[in-house]
Structure formats: C-alpha cells, structure tokens
Design an enzyme around this catalytic site. Structure first.
Site, PDB file in Angstrom:
ATOM      1  N   GLU A 184       0.859  -1.183   0.000  1.00 19.27           N
ATOM      2  CA  GLU A 184       0.000   0.000   0.000  1.00 19.27           C
ATOM      3  C   GLU A 184       0.893   1.231   0.000  1.00 19.27           C
ATOM      4  O   GLU A 184       1.766   1.355   0.844  1.00 19.27           O
ATOM      5  CB  GLU A 184      -0.876   0.025   1.258  1.00 19.27           C
ATOM      6  CG  GLU A 184      -1.710  -1.221   1.449  1.00 19.27           C
ATOM      7  CD  GLU A 184      -2.306  -1.310   2.860  1.00 19.27           C
ATOM      8  OE1 GLU A 184      -2.363  -0.281   3.562  1.00 19.27           O
ATOM      9  OE2 GLU A 184      -2.701  -2.416   3.246  1.00 19.27           O
ATOM     10  N   ARG A 196      -6.716  -1.289  -5.424  1.00 17.51           N
ATOM     11  CA  ARG A 196      -7.596  -0.280  -4.851  1.00 17.51           C
ATOM     12  C   ARG A 196      -6.931   1.085  -4.972  1.00 17.51           C
ATOM     13  O   ARG A 196      -5.739   1.240  -4.711  1.00 17.51           O
ATOM     14  CB  ARG A 196      -7.858  -0.604  -3.377  1.00 17.51           C
ATOM     15  CG  ARG A 196      -8.790   0.369  -2.681  1.00 17.51           C
ATOM     16  CD  ARG A 196      -8.868   0.040  -1.190  1.00 17.51           C
ATOM     17  NE  ARG A 196      -9.746   0.981  -0.494  1.00 17.51           N
ATOM     18  CZ  ARG A 196      -9.685   1.218   0.811  1.00 17.51           C
ATOM     19  NH1 ARG A 196      -8.814   0.574   1.565  1.00 17.51           N
ATOM     20  NH2 ARG A 196     -10.492   2.098   1.374  1.00 17.51           N
ATOM     21  N   TYR A 232      -7.686   5.204  -3.885  1.00 21.02           N
ATOM     22  CA  TYR A 232      -8.594   6.091  -3.157  1.00 21.02           C
ATOM     23  C   TYR A 232      -7.888   7.308  -2.595  1.00 21.02           C
ATOM     24  O   TYR A 232      -6.667   7.392  -2.585  1.00 21.02           O
ATOM     25  CB  TYR A 232      -9.313   5.320  -2.046  1.00 21.02           C
ATOM     26  CG  TYR A 232      -8.425   4.724  -0.967  1.00 21.02           C
ATOM     27  CD1 TYR A 232      -7.632   3.614  -1.230  1.00 21.02           C
ATOM     28  CD2 TYR A 232      -8.401   5.263   0.318  1.00 21.02           C
ATOM     29  CE1 TYR A 232      -6.833   3.059  -0.245  1.00 21.02           C
ATOM     30  CE2 TYR A 232      -7.610   4.707   1.309  1.00 21.02           C
ATOM     31  CZ  TYR A 232      -6.832   3.600   1.020  1.00 21.02           C
ATOM     32  OH  TYR A 232      -6.048   3.058   2.004  1.00 21.02           O
ATOM     33  N   ASP A 281      -6.980   9.147   0.589  1.00 23.22           N
ATOM     34  CA  ASP A 281      -6.781   8.771   1.981  1.00 23.22           C
ATOM     35  C   ASP A 281      -7.017   9.982   2.889  1.00 23.22           C
ATOM     36  O   ASP A 281      -7.070  11.122   2.429  1.00 23.22           O
ATOM     37  CB  ASP A 281      -5.340   8.249   2.141  1.00 23.22           C
ATOM     38  CG  ASP A 281      -5.112   7.587   3.483  1.00 23.22           C
ATOM     39  OD1 ASP A 281      -6.088   7.100   4.088  1.00 23.22           O
ATOM     40  OD2 ASP A 281      -3.953   7.557   3.933  1.00 23.22           O
ATOM     41  N   GLU A 319      -3.896   7.136  -2.406  1.00 21.85           N
ATOM     42  CA  GLU A 319      -3.287   5.897  -1.932  1.00 21.85           C
ATOM     43  C   GLU A 319      -3.635   4.798  -2.933  1.00 21.85           C
ATOM     44  O   GLU A 319      -4.753   4.714  -3.438  1.00 21.85           O
ATOM     45  CB  GLU A 319      -3.792   5.530  -0.529  1.00 21.85           C
ATOM     46  CG  GLU A 319      -3.276   4.169  -0.070  1.00 21.85           C
ATOM     47  CD  GLU A 319      -3.218   3.990   1.454  1.00 21.85           C
ATOM     48  OE1 GLU A 319      -3.323   5.004   2.174  1.00 21.85           O
ATOM     49  OE2 GLU A 319      -3.068   2.846   1.902  1.00 21.85           O
ATOM     50  N   THR A 337      -1.890  -2.428  -4.026  1.00 22.94           N
ATOM     51  CA  THR A 337      -1.820  -3.440  -5.077  1.00 22.94           C
ATOM     52  C   THR A 337      -2.855  -4.531  -4.819  1.00 22.94           C
ATOM     53  O   THR A 337      -3.270  -4.761  -3.687  1.00 22.94           O
ATOM     54  CB  THR A 337      -0.449  -4.139  -5.125  1.00 22.94           C
ATOM     55  OG1 THR A 337      -0.278  -4.912  -3.922  1.00 22.94           O
ATOM     56  CG2 THR A 337       0.683  -3.153  -5.288  1.00 22.94           C
ATOM     57  N   TRP A 397     -12.116  -6.129  -0.845  1.00 21.63           N
ATOM     58  CA  TRP A 397     -11.145  -7.224  -0.902  1.00 21.63           C
ATOM     59  C   TRP A 397     -11.817  -8.593  -0.910  1.00 21.63           C
ATOM     60  O   TRP A 397     -11.322  -9.534  -1.516  1.00 21.63           O
ATOM     61  CB  TRP A 397     -10.159  -7.147   0.261  1.00 21.63           C
ATOM     62  CG  TRP A 397      -9.293  -5.924   0.202  1.00 21.63           C
ATOM     63  CD1 TRP A 397      -9.302  -4.874   1.076  1.00 21.63           C
ATOM     64  CD2 TRP A 397      -8.301  -5.610  -0.783  1.00 21.63           C
ATOM     65  NE1 TRP A 397      -8.382  -3.934   0.687  1.00 21.63           N
ATOM     66  CE2 TRP A 397      -7.753  -4.346  -0.432  1.00 21.63           C
ATOM     67  CE3 TRP A 397      -7.825  -6.244  -1.922  1.00 21.63           C
ATOM     68  CZ2 TRP A 397      -6.746  -3.726  -1.188  1.00 21.63           C
ATOM     69  CZ3 TRP A 397      -6.821  -5.626  -2.674  1.00 21.63           C
ATOM     70  CH2 TRP A 397      -6.301  -4.394  -2.308  1.00 21.63           C
TER      71      TRP A 397
END
Lengths: 474, 61
Positions: free
Chosen positions: A22, A66, A68, A70, A76, A79, A433
């Site tokens: 991340e 993902r 987005y 943050d 952010e 993977t 997820w």
C-alpha cells in the site's frame, strides 16, 4: 448452471504467499494563485475522472488494485493480491503509472476553475514539515496461536533492514545534517500495536485477514520506506517472505531481541557506516550489519531444505549479501543501481562535488523530491532507468499489462474481471477485498474468502448475467 | 575484493557482479549522472527552498 456454493479453501503449498503493498503518495500542488487552495480541492480535481467512472473516490480497478483518497487528502494505491514477487513489483509500478495518469486531468480541472499550476506526486515518506506517511506491506500468514511472538521475532530484522532497503535521505539541519538510511525511521513510535495514525507502530496487529479467518492472518508491516527501485522492492518483500517461511516451517530465527527498539531504529538510520551499536536484551551489542548477517546466514542454512533455491531466491540472497558487503566496505558501488538509498546518494554526492553544496542545501532536498516524483515529466526515475543507473526486475510490457489486468493466479483475477464487466456493461457494482456485488441485484453478495483462488464459477455466472442483462438495459 | 567461491554460496550469480573492467561501465555511469544533473540543474536552481517548503502533507496511514 448457477453455482451458489462457496468453494472450500484451496490447499496451497507453504511456499506460496499472498503479498500486497500500500503506497501513500505525497500530493504537492505548485501554483501562483493568490487565494489559498486546499489539499482537498487538489485531490478532488485529481480524482475527478475516477469519480466519473467509479462514482466514488474509493474504487477497485480492473487490475484488482484499490485506489482512493486517503485521510489527509492524498492518493493511496493498494496493489491487488499477488502470489509472486514479479507480479507484486509490476502491480506496484503500475500504481505509479495509474496515479501519474490522473495528473493531466487534475491540472486541467484546476485550470478550468482559474488556478494554473502543476501537480507533483511523491512516492516517498516525509514532507518538509516533518509529517510522515507510509508504505505498508502485507503478508498473508497461516493463522497460529502465538502471532505476537511470531511477529515479534521479526522486529530485529525489520529495525535493521533499512541499511539495505531504506530509501535514504537527509535528516537534521546545519552541522547536524547527515545522510541517513531511512528518513522514515525518525517517525516510528512503537514496536507493535493495533493503531496506525496515533502511534505508528512497526507491525500493526489489527486482526483483519481479508480471508478465511480460521486459516489466515495478515501481517501488516508499517515500518518501511516506499521504494522506487525494483530491486529494492524485491529485497524488501523477498527477504521478509524468506524469514516468514522459516518461521512457518518451525525454524527459529536468531534471537536478536533489541533492548530499546525506538532508539535503535533511529541510531541505525543515522549511521551510514552500518556500525551503530545496538543493545540487545541478552546484553550483547551488535551492529546492524552483524544482525542482518545473522538473519541472512539463517536463511542460507535452509536453502535446499525449507527454502528452494529458485532463481528469484538467488537474486534476493545475492543482493542481500552484496548490500551488506557494500555497507561494510563503505564502497556502495556494487549496489548503487539497485538499492534506493545508494542510488540517491550517488546523485546527491555528485551534486555536492560539483557545487560545494552542504547537505542541508535546499537544492538537495529538491533533488530528493525529484527522485520520488512520479508525475509525468517531473521525476528522475525514467531517465535513471534509461541511463542504466537503476536496474529493473520486470519489463515495461509487464508493467503496462499490470495497469490494465489483474494477476492471473490469485483472487485479484476474479475482482478485476468483475470490475471490468461492471464498466463494460454500465452496471453499478460494489467491490472490496472479499466481496463482489451488483447494485440492485437482489442484494446478492459473493464472498471471496480464499485469496489463492483465481477461478470461481459463482463469479463466472455473475459476470455472464451482467453482460446479458446489461445489453438489455442499454 | 576477494571472489566468493561458488561452492560456499551456491546462489551467487556471477552476472550480478559489478563490471570490473576499469573505465567501462563505472565511467559510463558517472557520465550519465553528470548528464542527468546537467538536465535538472535549472529545476534545482529555481527557488528550491520555496518549492520544498511548500510541500506539506497532512497525515494519513
């Protein structure tokens, strides 16, 4: 045929592991406008195109990852689940391209509201005011009753690995300015905890496996630097994987329990000779080089038994050893196209030779930012790779494929195909997820609790139904 | 630097060793570093202090 049953968890080889990275990107808008522009405004402009197709600034992408905004109004990228290091590196590098692709649209949007300027995006971990933000590593581990001591056994390794996989940078000002292994080391406050923002621990112990909770746990490592160089990512994640494999095979790691972890992580970072003495709980005083050598030797002793000597494992061990030798010798040449701190230091030292600049010269801080800038046209990385000053692990074609397509061998494949079907059929979907759902589809949610499963009849059926009904709606 | 024998460390890849020919790769790399620094010189000289200070990131994680 409609498949409704949740498939049983796959039985997987112990050497297979799910990895994820991340990355929080630093967002910097340079403009000449008189009025104050908030970080939220800039992030909003940057994500305008994302919100248009995803109806949210928090989306899962067709590549399974993902993306987005943050807390703190910066992008952010997380993977997708990868079960090979090459997939992980490609997915991580794809993330840089994906956020970079937002820059032109974001600048245009701001220009349309009368604000001319340029957006910079840094894959780094500190700003000019002493704020820090992270690169978090995720390792799926087999659930065990002694997670705390299992994770704790890795702390001495995590505290000292910065001499290899730190991103490097200048800390301090004036006569106390020095080049350190990890600027992030000054911003870690606790060894293990379930919080992140408040106390910023090295390992976050929040139990959130995103998988069958009776089988798995996720090891969430917070103490690490964002990496630009692909070999640095390979060593950072690959060495951790090898140590976890040993622990999972019931092999003990060398007992190097550190007496004062917070003091140690800073002192190790600040001593570029790798000779900072670290007090261990058993009374020994070892250097980070010695501690890393013990970890490496422990892994080497299991090659051919617990750990198979694949070409990839060989590359990890070779870089690990060469990195330690380079720090020990004070000659960083053998790793200065592979390890971020050494690559960046070569640039800074050459700049100083040419200009006589001191380490706290603002031009060096500017050069440091350029090393991490992924915005098109602003960063040094593409030129460094093109000139052979940074080695790569994956091909450009692999990175471009990872921008569009998910890894083929994990759950990410199911999510990625589902997200793409949603876009192509113009159906509203929700995904995270472990869940996939078509909005308005009788509330049916598909739970994907096995991150190793890349095939699932339920998802095939769902995608088929979207494609057919989507055509009718349109 | 002593050569590590391959029997001692069976995983070592000879290909990974840095070029040892004098000049050659190291010199080419040094030239490339200089070329790169030439290229970004204007950027570095331009208000570097103001640029760096204007980058403040609110918290995340």
């Amino acid at each position: 045929m409609t498949v409704n049953e949740t498939p049983a968890p796959l039985i997987v080889d112990p050497s297979r592991r799910i990895f994820g990275l991340e990355t929080e990107f630093g967002l910097h808008f340079r403009h000449g406008a008189v009025r104050k522009i908030t970080a939220e405004e800039v992030a909003g402009a940057l994500f305008h195109s994302v919100v248009q197709w995803g109806r949210s600034s928090n989306v899962f992408l067709p590549n399974g990852a993902r993306l987005y905004i943050d807390v703190g109004a910066h992008p952010e990228y997380a993977t997708a689940e990868c079960d090979t290091l090459t997939d992980l590196i490609a997915q991580d590098k794809a993330g840089e391209r994906i956020v970079a692709d937002l820059v032109a649209g974001g600048e245009r949007r701001l220009r349309e509201s009368g604000i001319e300027g340029e957006i910079h995006l840094y894959k780094n971990n500190v700003d000019s005011a002493g704020n820090s933000y992270g690169c978090h590593e995720n390792y799926l581990v087999r659930r065990r009753p002694d997670f705390a001591s299992f994770a704790g056994a890795l702390l001495p390794f995590l505290i000292t690995r910065q001499i290899l996989v730190g991103s490097g940078g200048v800390t301090g000002t004036g006569t106390s300015a020095r080049y350190c292994f990890s600027p992030r080391a000054d911003h870690v406050w606790e060894a293990m905890s379930s919080a992140t923002t408040r106390s910023r621990p090295m390992i976050n112990t929040r139990d959130e496996p995103h998988a069958h909770a009776d089988l798995y746990r996720r090891m969430h490592v917070i103490v690490g630097d964002s990496s630009m160089a692909e070999p640095t990512i390979l060593l950072k994640v690959g060495s951790m994987d090898l140590l976890i494999r040993m622990l999972e095979a019931g092999q003990a790691l060398p007992d190097l329990t550190i007496a004062r972890p917070m003091q140690a992580i800073r002192e190790v970072s600040h001593d570029l000779t790798g000779c900072a003495l670290v007090d261990l709980e058993d009374g020994r005083r070892l250097t980070p080089i010695q501690m890393q050598e013990e970890c490496l030797a422990a892994v080497e002793a299991r090659i051919g038994t617990v750990i198979e000597a694949t070409p990839e494992v060989r590359r990890i061990l070779s870089l690990w050893r060469r990195g330690l030798e380079a720090v020990q010798a004070g000659d960083h040449t053998p790793v200065e196209t592979e390890l971020d701190w050494a690559i960046k230091r070569r640039l800074i030292e050459r700049f100083r030779e040419r200009t006589g600049a001191s380490l706290d010269d603002p031009r060096i801080a500017r050069l440091d930012l350029a090393y991490h800038d992924v915005a098109p046209g602003h960063g040094l990385y593409p030129a460094l790779v093109a000139q052979g000053l940074i080695r790569t692990e994956v091909g450009e074609d692999q990175i471009l494929r990872a921008v569009d397509d998910p890894p083929e061998t994990t759950r990410a494949r199911l999510r990625g195909r589902f997200v793409r079907a949603g876009i192509e059929s113009h159906r509203d979907i929700t995904a995270d997820w472990v869940r996939l759902k078509v909005v308005g589809d009788e509330g049916k949610t598909i739970l994907l609790k096995d991150p190793f499963r890349a095939d699932d009849g339920r998802v095939d059926d769902l995608i088929a139904s979207m494609t057919s009904s989507g055509t009718q709606v349109d | 630097m002593p050569q590590v024998s391959s029997s001692e460390h069976p995983y070592d890849e000879p290909d990974d060793a840095p070029a040892t020919s004098p000049g050659g790769v190291p010199q080419a790399q040094a030239n490339a570093v200089d070329a790169l620094l030439d290229e970004i010189d204007v950027t570095l000289q331009q208000n570097a202090e103001q640029f760096v200070r204007s980058f403040v990131q609110k918290g995340g994680e």
